[in-house]
Each structure stands twice: as C-alpha cells, then as structure tokens.
Design a protein around this motif. Structure first.
Motif, short mmCIF file in Angstrom:
data_model
loop_
_atom_site.label_atom_id
_atom_site.label_comp_id
_atom_site.label_asym_id
_atom_site.label_seq_id
_atom_site.Cartn_x
_atom_site.Cartn_y
_atom_site.Cartn_z
N ARG A 21 -10.75 -10.59 -22.81
CA ARG A 21 -11.23 -9.89 -21.62
C ARG A 21 -11.60 -10.84 -20.48
O ARG A 21 -11.32 -10.58 -19.32
N ALA A 22 -12.26 -11.93 -20.78
CA ALA A 22 -12.75 -12.84 -19.74
C ALA A 22 -11.71 -13.92 -19.43
O ALA A 22 -10.82 -14.19 -20.23
N LYS A 23 -11.82 -14.52 -18.27
CA LYS A 23 -10.94 -15.64 -17.93
C LYS A 23 -11.24 -16.81 -18.87
O LYS A 23 -12.39 -17.10 -19.15
N PRO A 24 -10.20 -17.48 -19.39
CA PRO A 24 -10.45 -18.58 -20.32
C PRO A 24 -11.15 -19.78 -19.67
O PRO A 24 -11.90 -20.48 -20.33
N TRP A 25 -10.89 -20.04 -18.42
CA TRP A 25 -11.61 -21.06 -17.66
C TRP A 25 -11.62 -20.65 -16.20
O TRP A 25 -10.88 -19.77 -15.78
N ARG A 26 -12.46 -21.30 -15.43
CA ARG A 26 -12.60 -20.89 -14.04
C ARG A 26 -11.33 -21.14 -13.25
O ARG A 26 -10.47 -21.94 -13.66
N GLN A 27 -11.22 -20.50 -12.11
CA GLN A 27 -9.98 -20.50 -11.33
C GLN A 27 -9.66 -21.86 -10.74
O GLN A 27 -8.53 -22.30 -10.78
N LYS A 28 -10.68 -22.54 -10.21
CA LYS A 28 -10.42 -23.80 -9.50
C LYS A 28 -11.29 -24.93 -10.06
O LYS A 28 -12.34 -24.70 -10.64
N GLY A 29 -10.78 -26.13 -9.92
CA GLY A 29 -11.58 -27.30 -10.24
C GLY A 29 -11.36 -27.88 -11.61
O GLY A 29 -11.91 -28.93 -11.93
N THR A 30 -10.56 -27.28 -12.46
CA THR A 30 -10.38 -27.81 -13.81
C THR A 30 -9.13 -28.67 -13.92
O THR A 30 -8.99 -29.43 -14.87
N GLY A 31 -8.20 -28.53 -12.98
CA GLY A 31 -6.95 -29.27 -13.08
C GLY A 31 -5.90 -28.57 -13.93
O GLY A 31 -4.77 -29.03 -14.05
N ALA A 33 -3.70 -24.98 -15.06
CA ALA A 33 -3.09 -23.84 -14.37
C ALA A 33 -4.02 -22.63 -14.46
O ALA A 33 -4.73 -22.46 -15.45
N ARG A 34 -4.00 -21.83 -13.42
CA ARG A 34 -4.87 -20.64 -13.41
C ARG A 34 -4.39 -19.65 -14.46
O ARG A 34 -3.20 -19.43 -14.63
N GLN A 35 -5.33 -19.06 -15.16
CA GLN A 35 -5.04 -18.09 -16.22
C GLN A 35 -6.02 -16.94 -16.10
O GLN A 35 -7.17 -17.12 -15.73
N GLY A 36 -5.57 -15.75 -16.47
CA GLY A 36 -6.43 -14.59 -16.41
C GLY A 36 -6.96 -14.15 -17.76
O GLY A 36 -8.05 -13.61 -17.86
N THR A 37 -6.16 -14.37 -18.81
CA THR A 37 -6.57 -13.95 -20.14
C THR A 37 -5.82 -14.78 -21.17
O THR A 37 -4.71 -15.24 -20.92
N ILE A 38 -6.44 -14.96 -22.33
CA ILE A 38 -5.77 -15.74 -23.38
C ILE A 38 -4.79 -14.88 -24.17
O ILE A 38 -4.14 -15.36 -25.09
N ARG A 39 -4.68 -13.60 -23.82
CA ARG A 39 -3.71 -12.73 -24.49
C ARG A 39 -2.45 -12.53 -23.66
O ARG A 39 -1.63 -11.68 -23.97
N ALA A 40 -2.29 -13.32 -22.60
CA ALA A 40 -1.07 -13.27 -21.80
C ALA A 40 0.10 -13.81 -22.63
O ALA A 40 -0.11 -14.55 -23.60
#
Length: 84
Positions: A21-31, A33-40
C-alpha cells in the motif's frame, strides 16, 4: 474445438496482489528510481501487467445466421401447426 477448452487460467494483476500500500521509499533524494508500490510488475512478487483472466472460449452462432435459421424453420413448418 474452442468450446471444449476449460478457460480457467488466471493470474493476479497488480490490483489483486496483497500488500504494497505505501511507497517503498520517498519520491526524491534517494538516487533510486521512483516507485509507487512493491507489488508493481517490475518487483518480485508483484502482479502481472496484463493478467490472464478466466474466459469463455466458445463462439455462438452469428446473429444473421440465427435469424435465417429461425426463418427457415418457420417456412418449413406447415401453416396449420404454426401459432398465429
């Protein structure tokens, strides 16, 4: 031939897989790729992009042929047996 196939194959799409349900990591600043869910679909354990769903594989008679068959049956039935 297709009517004899079971048509019971099914896999889970990303909406049907549990969790994530939650984003696996924040959108910016981690280096990363942006991800919305780990079930993608790109994740292990994620859902299929185009999931297979159970379906009926039989094909019915075309509507035009159905009408012609009904008309043919009516023509072949003697007039006195037909209901008005």
């Amino acid at each position: 031939m297709n009517a004899q196939r079971a048509g019971t194959v099914a896999t889970k799409s990303r909406g049907l897989v549990s969790g994530g349900r939650a984003k696996p990591w924040r959108q910016k600043g981690t280096g990363r790729a942006r991800q919305g869910t780990i079930r993608a679909p790109q994740f292990k354990g994620g859902g299929h992009t185009f999931a297979k769903v159970p379906r009926t594989l039989s094909r019915g008679e075309p509507q035009g042929a159905q009408g012609r068959a009904a008309l043919g049956a009516r023509v072949l039935t003697p007039r006195k047996e037909r209901s008005p």
